[in-house]
Scaffold this motif. Structure first.
Motif, PDB file in Angstrom:
ATOM      1  N   GLY A 173       0.932  -1.590   0.261  1.00  0.00           N
ATOM      2  CA  GLY A 173       0.054  -0.053  -0.023  1.00  0.00           C
ATOM      3  C   GLY A 173       0.444   1.370  -0.339  1.00  0.00           C
ATOM      4  N   HIS A 174       2.048   1.057   0.241  1.00  0.00           N
ATOM      5  CA  HIS A 174       3.280   2.490   0.425  1.00  0.00           C
ATOM      6  C   HIS A 174       4.236   1.917  -0.906  1.00  0.00           C
ATOM      7  N   TYR A 175       4.298   1.381  -2.044  1.00  0.00           N
ATOM      8  CA  TYR A 175       5.034   0.876  -2.579  1.00  0.00           C
ATOM      9  C   TYR A 175       5.096   2.185  -3.635  1.00  0.00           C
ATOM     10  N   ARG A 176       4.601   2.780  -4.252  1.00  0.00           N
ATOM     11  CA  ARG A 176       4.861   4.279  -4.571  1.00  0.00           C
ATOM     12  C   ARG A 176       5.278   5.042  -4.300  1.00  0.00           C
ATOM     13  N   PHE A 177       5.300   5.327  -2.509  1.00  0.00           N
ATOM     14  CA  PHE A 177       5.520   6.228  -1.829  1.00  0.00           C
ATOM     15  C   PHE A 177       6.885   6.198  -1.914  1.00  0.00           C
ATOM     16  N   GLN A 178       7.000   4.641  -1.042  1.00  0.00           N
ATOM     17  CA  GLN A 178       8.739   4.603  -0.979  1.00  0.00           C
ATOM     18  C   GLN A 178       9.654   4.454  -2.466  1.00  0.00           C
ATOM     19  N   PHE A 179       9.554   3.818  -3.166  1.00  0.00           N
ATOM     20  CA  PHE A 179      10.425   4.137  -4.346  1.00  0.00           C
ATOM     21  C   PHE A 179      10.540   5.478  -4.534  1.00  0.00           C
ATOM     22  N   THR A 180       9.870   6.405  -4.543  1.00  0.00           N
ATOM     23  CA  THR A 180       9.599   7.785  -5.253  1.00  0.00           C
ATOM     24  C   THR A 180      10.662   8.245  -4.241  1.00  0.00           C
ATOM     25  N   GLN A 181      10.633   8.402  -2.831  1.00  0.00           N
ATOM     26  CA  GLN A 181      11.142   9.253  -1.306  1.00  0.00           C
ATOM     27  C   GLN A 181      13.036   8.106  -2.057  1.00  0.00           C
ATOM     28  N   PHE A 182      12.632   7.298  -2.799  1.00  0.00           N
ATOM     29  CA  PHE A 182      14.383   6.376  -2.477  1.00  0.00           C
ATOM     30  C   PHE A 182      15.181   6.702  -3.740  1.00  0.00           C
ATOM     31  N   ALA A 183      14.170   7.036  -5.077  1.00  0.00           N
ATOM     32  CA  ALA A 183      14.523   7.922  -5.856  1.00  0.00           C
ATOM     33  C   ALA A 183      15.476   9.300  -5.941  1.00  0.00           C
ATOM     34  N   TRP A 184      14.250  10.024  -5.154  1.00  0.00           N
ATOM     35  CA  TRP A 184      14.523  11.351  -4.605  1.00  0.00           C
ATOM     36  C   TRP A 184      15.637  11.646  -4.165  1.00  0.00           C
ATOM     37  N   THR A 185      16.129  10.569  -2.654  1.00  0.00           N
ATOM     38  CA  THR A 185      17.023  10.995  -2.022  1.00  0.00           C
ATOM     39  C   THR A 185      17.782  10.344  -2.874  1.00  0.00           C
ATOM     40  N   HIS A 186      18.036   9.509  -4.388  1.00  0.00           N
ATOM     41  CA  HIS A 186      19.191   9.631  -4.870  1.00  0.00           C
ATOM     42  C   HIS A 186      19.756  10.742  -5.530  1.00  0.00           C
ATOM     43  N   MET A 187      18.780  11.298  -5.942  1.00  0.00           N
ATOM     44  CA  MET A 187      18.406  12.142  -6.958  1.00  0.00           C
ATOM     45  C   MET A 187      19.505  13.268  -5.919  1.00  0.00           C
ATOM     46  N   ALA A 188      18.964  13.275  -4.894  1.00  0.00           N
ATOM     47  CA  ALA A 188      19.334  14.483  -4.485  1.00  0.00           C
ATOM     48  C   ALA A 188      20.587  14.786  -3.656  1.00  0.00           C
ATOM     49  N   LEU A 189      21.486  13.689  -3.387  1.00  0.00           N
ATOM     50  CA  LEU A 189      22.660  12.669  -3.379  1.00  0.00           C
ATOM     51  C   LEU A 189      23.443  13.028  -4.394  1.00  0.00           C
ATOM     52  N   TYR A 190      22.942  13.210  -6.196  1.00  0.00           N
ATOM     53  CA  TYR A 190      24.009  13.199  -6.962  1.00  0.00           C
ATOM     54  C   TYR A 190      23.913  14.718  -7.044  1.00  0.00           C
ATOM     55  N   LEU A 191      22.643  15.469  -7.435  1.00  0.00           N
ATOM     56  CA  LEU A 191      22.955  16.536  -7.286  1.00  0.00           C
ATOM     57  C   LEU A 191      23.300  18.095  -6.622  1.00  0.00           C
ATOM     58  N   ILE A 192      23.439  17.588  -5.642  1.00  0.00           N
ATOM     59  CA  ILE A 192      23.494  18.345  -4.937  1.00  0.00           C
ATOM     60  C   ILE A 192      25.269  17.134  -3.568  1.00  0.00           C
ATOM     61  N   VAL A 193      24.968  16.289  -2.993  1.00  0.00           N
ATOM     62  CA  VAL A 193      26.099  15.980  -2.534  1.00  0.00           C
ATOM     63  C   VAL A 193      27.697  15.262  -3.458  1.00  0.00           C
ATOM     64  N   VAL A 194      27.062  15.625  -4.321  1.00  0.00           N
ATOM     65  CA  VAL A 194      28.347  14.888  -4.964  1.00  0.00           C
ATOM     66  C   VAL A 194      28.781  15.559  -5.490  1.00  0.00           C
ATOM     67  N   GLN A 195      27.794  17.103  -6.203  1.00  0.00           N
ATOM     68  CA  GLN A 195      28.501  18.548  -7.000  1.00  0.00           C
ATOM     69  C   GLN A 195      29.175  19.082  -5.670  1.00  0.00           C
ATOM     70  N   ALA A 196      29.320  19.091  -4.545  1.00  0.00           N
ATOM     71  CA  ALA A 196      29.406  20.018  -3.621  1.00  0.00           C
ATOM     72  C   ALA A 196      30.730  19.814  -3.108  1.00  0.00           C
ATOM     73  N   HIS A 197      30.882  18.202  -3.295  1.00  0.00           N
ATOM     74  CA  HIS A 197      32.052  17.352  -3.217  1.00  0.00           C
ATOM     75  C   HIS A 197      32.963  17.699  -3.304  1.00  0.00           C
ATOM     76  N   PHE A 198      33.224  18.248  -5.179  1.00  0.00           N
ATOM     77  CA  PHE A 198      34.043  18.385  -5.754  1.00  0.00           C
ATOM     78  C   PHE A 198      34.512  20.023  -5.729  1.00  0.00           C
ATOM     79  N   ILE A 199      33.704  20.331  -4.696  1.00  0.00           N
ATOM     80  CA  ILE A 199      34.057  21.435  -4.434  1.00  0.00           C
ATOM     81  C   ILE A 199      35.123  21.894  -3.635  1.00  0.00           C
TER      82      ILE A 199
END
Length: 445
Positions: A173-199
């Motif tokens: 009953g929560h699969y869509r929400f959980q997978f959305t959060q999983f994908a959203w977390t990884h997008m945030a990690l790439y667009l923010i954390v990984v790029q900020a690491h190079f700074i």
């Protein structure tokens, strides 16, 4: 006193007809006055709100400028702390906009997993930087050596543990929400954390590689606003209706000019151009190094000068860095703003004005850093591709010896280096004899 009643010609009693004052006009005047007063109060209220917002924005702008220059003067370690804080705050803001509080409360581990993946990613990225820039310290420490040599495997296993826990926590009953959060977390990690690491890596390579990209983006943003309100007419992109083509081009020209001047000033100070070899250094203690050739003046001969301009000099002396800054300023003006456009599209998708309220008067941290992330990433890649000078370092030699040679072979390396230093007159014969004796005993044991 007027009579209360009177008789008419037929003898009937009639009541006196009193004249009533017509207040219609005055009533309309009163309504108009109320409406005007309401408009005045609303206008005054809007003015007060704008005034308060402007004051708050101005105060926090000065605070951010003070923190920026203060941390640069205090030293590299303080800048790294600030970059880390920016990473965490921006990550929190981005994952929050797709969160559904009611579901997050019913699924206890949703937020926990997001923060776990953040911690794992930062452990991997920061560990990579520390090992790369401080091999000569990490690899000779008995406690840190196992973590350094197996860092990537440890990081991978930490991620796998989080992945397994996520799959195990899926609820019907929560699969869509959980997978959305999983994908959203990884997008945030790439667009923010990984790029900020190079700074952060830019800071290790030299303060100038952090200061210039940040300054170029800020300069471009300021001049885009000034040029836009001054002579901007043509809309640039629908995602940001206030952006104009004239402001875009005008900001590019101004950013290139200011970048040229700023680079000419920063190149004069070793504190800015030297890589970090002492995390305790600050603007007062300074740094010392052999300057990268990109900062040294070089004479160039112009290949061809047309006849009408033969009076121009045929040779120019300029530091190669001045050519590189043209590329960086152009990227900051023409490409980095698309990071802001991407953020604008993201906010429109979720129908929000700002990513948060981390900075009073400015919105969220992500609202201020949307262009900085991609600019810092570009600066690192450009530096590594066209500017960095690759040579053998103490750390790389120690890494090769530790990971590629046996204990007996490492002892032979030490003996050989001792003999070489003795032949060069750096150490005395007693040092060579002492090392030979002590190392021989180590082999016997």
């Amino acid at each position: 006193m007027p009579p209360l009643s009177k008789k008419d010609s037929n003898g009937a009693v009639t009541r006196p007809v009193h004249s009533r004052t017509d207040t219609g006009a005055s009533d309309w005047a009163t309504d108009n006055e109320v409406e005007v007063d309401d408009k005045k109060q609303k206008a005054q209220s809007d003015f007060d709100k704008k005034k308060q917002t402007f004051i708050t924005r101005a105060i926090w702008t000065l605070i951010m400028i003070g923190v920026f220059f203060g941390s640069i003067a205090a030293g590299h370690i303080y800048l790294i702390i600030i970059v880390t804080a920016v990473q965490i705050i921006s990550f929190k803001e981005v994952i929050a906009i797709s969160n559904v509080p009611s579901r997050a409360r019913s699924l206890r581990f949703t937020k926990t997993l997001s923060w776990y993946f953040l911690g794992t990613t930062m452990y991997f990225l920061y560990g990579e930087s520390v090992i790369y820039y401080f091999k000569h310290i990490v690899l000779i420490d008995r406690v840190l050596l196992p973590f350094a040599t197996h860092h990537r495997f440890i990081s991978f296993m930490l991620y796998v543990m989080g992945f397994v826990f996520f799959v195990a926590s899926l609820q019907k009953g929560h699969y869509r929400f959980q997978f959305t959060q999983f994908a959203w977390t990884h997008m945030a990690l790439y667009l923010i954390v990984v790029q900020a690491h190079f700074i952060m890596n830019n800071i290790f390579e030299g303060m100038i590689w952090f200061f210039l990209p940040v300054s170029l983006v800020i300069t471009n943003d300021i001049f885009a606003y000034i040029c836009g309100i001054t002579f901007g007419k043509t809309q640039l992109i629908k995602l940001s209706p206030k952006k104009t083509v004239e402001g875009f081009v005008g900001a590019w020209i101004c950013t290139v000019l200011l970048g040229f001047v700023l680079t000419n000033v920063l190149m004069r100070y070793s504190y800015f151009i030297c890589p970090v070899n002492d995390l305790g250094a600050n603007v007062f203690t300074g740094l010392h190094c052999t300057p990268n050739p990109v900062f040294l003046p070089h004479t160039y001969t112009l290949p061809f000068i047309p006849s009408p301009w033969t009076f121009l000099p045929q040779k120019i002396t300029v530091a190669p860095m001045q050519f590189h800054i043209l590329v960086m300023a152009t990227f900051a003006s023409l490409i980095a703003p698309f990071g802001g456009f991407f953020a604008s599209g993201l906010k429109r998708t979720f129908n929000i004005k700002d990513f948060g309220d981390s900075i009073p008067g400015h919105g969220g941290m992500t609202d201020r850093m949307d262009c900085q992330f991609i600019m810092g990433f570009f600066a690192f890649m450009y530096y590594q591709s066209f500017i960095a000078v690759y040579k053998t370092s103490v750390g790389s030699v120690i890494e090769t010896v530790i990971t590629g040679l046996s204990a007996e072979e490492q002892i032979e390396v030490v003996r050989g280096l001792a003999k070489h230093l003795y032949n060069q007159g750096v150490v005395g014969n007693d040092v060579v004899e002492y090392l030979a004796k002590r190392l021989g005993e180590g082999v016997k044991r």
